[in-house]
Design a protein around this motif. Structure first.
Motif, PDB file in Angstrom:
ATOM      1  N   VAL A  16       0.855  -1.185   0.000  1.00 23.19           N
ATOM      2  CA  VAL A  16       0.000   0.000   0.000  1.00 23.19           C
ATOM      3  C   VAL A  16       0.895   1.240   0.000  1.00 23.19           C
ATOM      4  CG1 VAL A  16      -1.940  -1.116   1.160  1.00 23.19           C
ATOM      5  CG2 VAL A  16      -0.175   0.011   2.519  1.00 23.19           C
ATOM      6  N   LEU A  17       0.339   2.371  -0.393  1.00 21.62           N
ATOM      7  CA  LEU A  17       1.126   3.596  -0.516  1.00 21.62           C
ATOM      8  C   LEU A  17       1.691   4.058   0.827  1.00 21.62           C
ATOM      9  CD1 LEU A  17      -1.089   5.615  -3.028  1.00 21.62           C
ATOM     10  CD2 LEU A  17       1.055   4.406  -3.493  1.00 21.62           C
ATOM     11  N   GLY A  18       0.975   3.788   1.913  1.00 21.25           N
ATOM     12  CA  GLY A  18       1.429   4.210   3.225  1.00 21.25           C
ATOM     13  C   GLY A  18       2.704   3.527   3.688  1.00 21.25           C
ATOM     14  N   GLU A  19       3.099   2.452   3.008  1.00 23.00           N
ATOM     15  CA  GLU A  19       4.324   1.741   3.366  1.00 23.00           C
ATOM     16  C   GLU A  19       5.543   2.261   2.610  1.00 23.00           C
ATOM     17  OE1 GLU A  19       2.162  -2.609   4.191  1.00 23.00           O
ATOM     18  OE2 GLU A  19       3.033  -2.149   2.223  1.00 23.00           O
ATOM     19  N   MET A  20       5.361   3.278   1.762  1.00 23.88           N
ATOM     20  CA  MET A  20       6.423   3.685   0.853  1.00 23.88           C
ATOM     21  C   MET A  20       7.684   4.142   1.576  1.00 23.88           C
ATOM     22  SD  MET A  20       7.284   3.803  -2.291  1.00 23.88           S
ATOM     23  CE  MET A  20       5.664   3.570  -3.045  1.00 23.88           C
ATOM     24  N   ALA A  21       7.550   5.002   2.585  1.00 19.50           N
ATOM     25  CA  ALA A  21       8.731   5.527   3.267  1.00 19.50           C
ATOM     26  C   ALA A  21       9.526   4.406   3.926  1.00 19.50           C
ATOM     27  CB  ALA A  21       8.320   6.579   4.295  1.00 19.50           C
ATOM     28  N   GLU A  22       8.828   3.492   4.583  1.00 23.51           N
ATOM     29  CA  GLU A  22       9.525   2.373   5.230  1.00 23.51           C
ATOM     30  C   GLU A  22      10.178   1.466   4.193  1.00 23.51           C
ATOM     31  OE1 GLU A  22       8.636  -1.426   8.217  1.00 23.51           O
ATOM     32  OE2 GLU A  22       7.015  -0.040   7.676  1.00 23.51           O
ATOM     33  N   TYR A  23       9.473   1.221   3.122  1.00 26.99           N
ATOM     34  CA  TYR A  23      10.024   0.397   2.046  1.00 26.99           C
ATOM     35  C   TYR A  23      11.292   1.022   1.475  1.00 26.99           C
ATOM     36  CZ  TYR A  23      10.520  -1.041  -2.850  1.00 26.99           C
ATOM     37  OH  TYR A  23      11.027  -1.442  -4.064  1.00 26.99           O
ATOM     38  N   LEU A  24      11.260   2.315   1.196  1.00 27.60           N
ATOM     39  CA  LEU A  24      12.423   2.984   0.622  1.00 27.60           C
ATOM     40  C   LEU A  24      13.607   2.981   1.581  1.00 27.60           C
ATOM     41  CD1 LEU A  24      10.678   5.982  -1.165  1.00 27.60           C
ATOM     42  CD2 LEU A  24      11.701   3.957  -2.232  1.00 27.60           C
ATOM     43  N   HIS A  43       3.423   8.609  -6.139  1.00 28.80           N
ATOM     44  CA  HIS A  43       2.654   8.953  -7.342  1.00 28.80           C
ATOM     45  C   HIS A  43       2.836   7.893  -8.424  1.00 28.80           C
ATOM     46  CE1 HIS A  43       1.224  11.145 -10.843  1.00 28.80           C
ATOM     47  NE2 HIS A  43       2.395  10.956 -11.416  1.00 28.80           N
ATOM     48  N   ARG A  44       4.073   7.462  -8.622  1.00 29.33           N
ATOM     49  CA  ARG A  44       4.330   6.470  -9.659  1.00 29.33           C
ATOM     50  C   ARG A  44       3.641   5.147  -9.341  1.00 29.33           C
ATOM     51  NH1 ARG A  44      10.812   7.366 -10.992  1.00 29.33           N
ATOM     52  NH2 ARG A  44      10.676   9.639 -11.335  1.00 29.33           N
ATOM     53  N   TYR A  45       3.715   4.716  -8.101  1.00 31.32           N
ATOM     54  CA  TYR A  45       3.075   3.460  -7.723  1.00 31.32           C
ATOM     55  C   TYR A  45       1.556   3.581  -7.807  1.00 31.32           C
ATOM     56  CZ  TYR A  45       7.199   0.849  -6.171  1.00 31.32           C
ATOM     57  OH  TYR A  45       8.382   0.157  -6.130  1.00 31.32           O
ATOM     58  N   ALA A  46       1.018   4.748  -7.484  1.00 33.76           N
ATOM     59  CA  ALA A  46      -0.427   4.944  -7.609  1.00 33.76           C
ATOM     60  C   ALA A  46      -0.863   4.800  -9.058  1.00 33.76           C
ATOM     61  CB  ALA A  46      -0.815   6.324  -7.071  1.00 33.76           C
ATOM     62  N   GLN A  47      -0.009   5.232  -9.999  1.00 32.86           N
ATOM     63  CA  GLN A  47      -0.320   5.134 -11.419  1.00 32.86           C
ATOM     64  C   GLN A  47      -0.419   3.689 -11.894  1.00 32.86           C
ATOM     65  OE1 GLN A  47      -0.805   7.918 -13.789  1.00 32.86           O
ATOM     66  NE2 GLN A  47      -1.284   8.677 -11.744  1.00 32.86           N
ATOM     67  N   ILE A  48       0.210   2.755 -11.176  1.00 29.82           N
ATOM     68  CA  ILE A  48       0.133   1.354 -11.595  1.00 29.82           C
ATOM     69  C   ILE A  48      -0.810   0.547 -10.701  1.00 29.82           C
ATOM     70  CG2 ILE A  48       2.460   1.470 -12.531  1.00 29.82           C
ATOM     71  CD1 ILE A  48       3.330  -0.390 -10.178  1.00 29.82           C
ATOM     72  N   GLY A  49      -1.623   1.262  -9.888  1.00 33.83           N
ATOM     73  CA  GLY A  49      -2.693   0.588  -9.163  1.00 33.83           C
ATOM     74  C   GLY A  49      -2.526   0.428  -7.677  1.00 33.83           C
ATOM     75  N   LEU A  50      -1.403   0.851  -7.090  1.00 33.09           N
ATOM     76  CA  LEU A  50      -1.237   0.733  -5.647  1.00 33.09           C
ATOM     77  C   LEU A  50      -2.097   1.793  -4.966  1.00 33.09           C
ATOM     78  CD1 LEU A  50       0.632  -1.268  -4.120  1.00 33.09           C
ATOM     79  CD2 LEU A  50       2.101   0.684  -3.601  1.00 33.09           C
ATOM     80  N   GLU A  52      -4.249   3.190  -1.067  1.00 30.53           N
ATOM     81  CA  GLU A  52      -4.055   3.411   0.370  1.00 30.53           C
ATOM     82  C   GLU A  52      -4.431   2.181   1.184  1.00 30.53           C
ATOM     83  OE1 GLU A  52      -2.584   5.862   1.606  1.00 30.53           O
ATOM     84  OE2 GLU A  52      -2.626   7.380   0.022  1.00 30.53           O
ATOM     85  N   THR A  53      -5.231   1.310   0.611  1.00 34.50           N
ATOM     86  CA  THR A  53      -5.620   0.057   1.268  1.00 34.50           C
ATOM     87  C   THR A  53      -5.293  -1.098   0.336  1.00 34.50           C
ATOM     88  OG1 THR A  53      -7.869   0.213   0.371  1.00 34.50           O
ATOM     89  CG2 THR A  53      -7.480   1.163   2.553  1.00 34.50           C
ATOM     90  N   PRO A  54      -5.077  -2.302   0.877  1.00 33.89           N
ATOM     91  CA  PRO A  54      -4.729  -3.451   0.034  1.00 33.89           C
ATOM     92  C   PRO A  54      -5.787  -3.702  -1.037  1.00 33.89           C
ATOM     93  CG  PRO A  54      -4.375  -3.952   2.353  1.00 33.89           C
ATOM     94  CD  PRO A  54      -5.105  -2.643   2.309  1.00 33.89           C
ATOM     95  N   GLY A  55      -5.336  -3.994  -2.240  1.00 33.50           N
ATOM     96  CA  GLY A  55      -6.250  -4.298  -3.320  1.00 33.50           C
ATOM     97  C   GLY A  55      -6.647  -5.764  -3.334  1.00 33.50           C
ATOM     98  N   ALA A  56      -7.482  -6.109  -4.283  1.00 36.75           N
ATOM     99  CA  ALA A  56      -7.925  -7.497  -4.399  1.00 36.75           C
ATOM    100  C   ALA A  56      -6.773  -8.411  -4.776  1.00 36.75           C
ATOM    101  CB  ALA A  56      -9.043  -7.596  -5.432  1.00 36.75           C
TER     102      ALA A  56
END
Length: 338
Positions: A16-24, A43-50, A52-56
């Motif tokens: 999810v997008l909220g994990e980005m800082a920790e991931y980086l 922004h880039r990850y949001a463009q490919i479908g990530l 704020e909450t887990p997807g299907a």
């Protein structure tokens, strides 16, 4: 009793997008990145479908890597295949702990980055060896020149190149790419691993990564010679240079596209040969950013499909497991010559 298993190692990606800082922070070894860099990557990850909450579905990199592991396990017929990530869940240390609990004592580890680099493959090896103390580990550091890897890429490239040439009414160049790395990590005399601890022995030879990446590209091109691809038809560039820090190796895709336009080309077919499945460097960097850039230049951009669940990729991995990557006679692409 000795129990053997295979371990596939991949980069990892946030869920999810909220994990980005920790991931980086995992990617950089704890080095904080400016807020604007974190926001740009979100922004880039949001463009490919990530979201704020887990997807299907899991993110593409996670989903396809897990599928590659499942397909390999089916192909091996009895050997357990585990999948671990260096920078996100399931972490290498956690998966190794599960392997211990399952009674695994011998591990054959394959890094799903075929071209060997100290700044990537070296870090996978280090993380694995730190976690797998007491286990018998065989680490496959690089398999850039495995013939079935080249065959898998060639089978994905041929149909899109043929279509591009037909639609354009002329020969369209092919641009092979691999992920760029910082210049400092491939230079003679730099530490063997980026971010290595003080006292790490220095290397007296250059990093093999740029040579291996270009060799993979050349092998793919060689397999399309039978359908008319000439040496003058293809180019190579490094993509996805870092958004912060010092210089990264090139040539870049951006400058290569400008050069192709200046030579009078009307389009280009891109194939990233340093990646084995869809993820942000393909779905955003190529499918969004480079495509928009090419369009602004007056170029049409096509991309070969990623390997993802390619049966030939599965055969390549199975061959490495069984015979340490022993060379096999691969079949040429069968199609009409142009």
């Amino acid at each position: 009793m000795t129990t053997s298993a295979v371990l596939l190692l991949a980069h990892g990606t946030p869920n999810v997008l909220g994990e980005m800082a920790e991931y980086l922070s995992k990617v950089t070894g704890g080095r904080a990145l400016p807020d604007e860099v974190v926001e740009e990557l979100k922004h880039r990850y949001a463009q490919i479908g990530l979201g704020e909450t887990p997807g299907a579905e899991a993110p593409p990199l996670t989903r396809w890597t897990m599928e590659q592991g499942r397909l390999l396990e089916d192909a091996l017929g009895g050997t357990r295949v585990y999948v671990a990530m260096r920078n996100w869940h399931p972490y290498i240390a956690d998966v190794v702990e599960q392997m211990r609990a399952d009674g695994v004592t011998e591990v054959k580890a394959i890094c799903l980055a075929p071209q060997n680099s100290r700044t990537s493959v070296g870090l996978y090896r280090r993380a694995l060896m730190s976690a797998a103390t007491g286990m018998d580990v065989e680490f496959v550091a690089g398999w850039a020149e495995h013939p079935l890897l080249a065959q898998a890429f060639a089978e994905k490239l041929w149909p899109v190149w043929a279509e591009a040439c037909a639609q354009s009414g002329r020969r369209v160049p092919v641009l092979f790419t691999a992920h760029s790395v910082p210049c400092r990590t491939i230079m003679t005399g730099e530490a063997s691993i980026a971010g290595a601890r003080p006292g790490t022995p220095m290397q007296d030879t250059p990093d093999p990564y740029p040579v291996e990446a270009k060799r993979t590209a050349a092998m793919v091109a060689e397999r399309l010679a039978v359908v008319g691809l000439k040496e003058s038809d293809w180019y190579f560039a490094f993509q996805s240079q870092g958004v912060s820090g010092g210089p990264w190796i090139g040539p870049t895709v951006e400058e290569t596209l400008k050069g192709l336009k200046a030579e009078g080309h009307v389009g280009v077919v891109m194939q990233p040969i340093g990646f084995l499945c869809d993820h942000v460097e393909i779905l955003y960097d190529i499918d969004v950013a480079f495509k928009e850039m090419a369009q602004e230049m007056g170029l049409r951009l096509w991309r070969a499909e990623s390997l993802n669940d390619s049966p030939v990729l599965t055969r390549a991995l199975a061959d490495i497991v069984r015979s340490e990557g022993a060379t096999k006679i691969d079949q040429p692409v069968t199609a009409r010559a142009m």
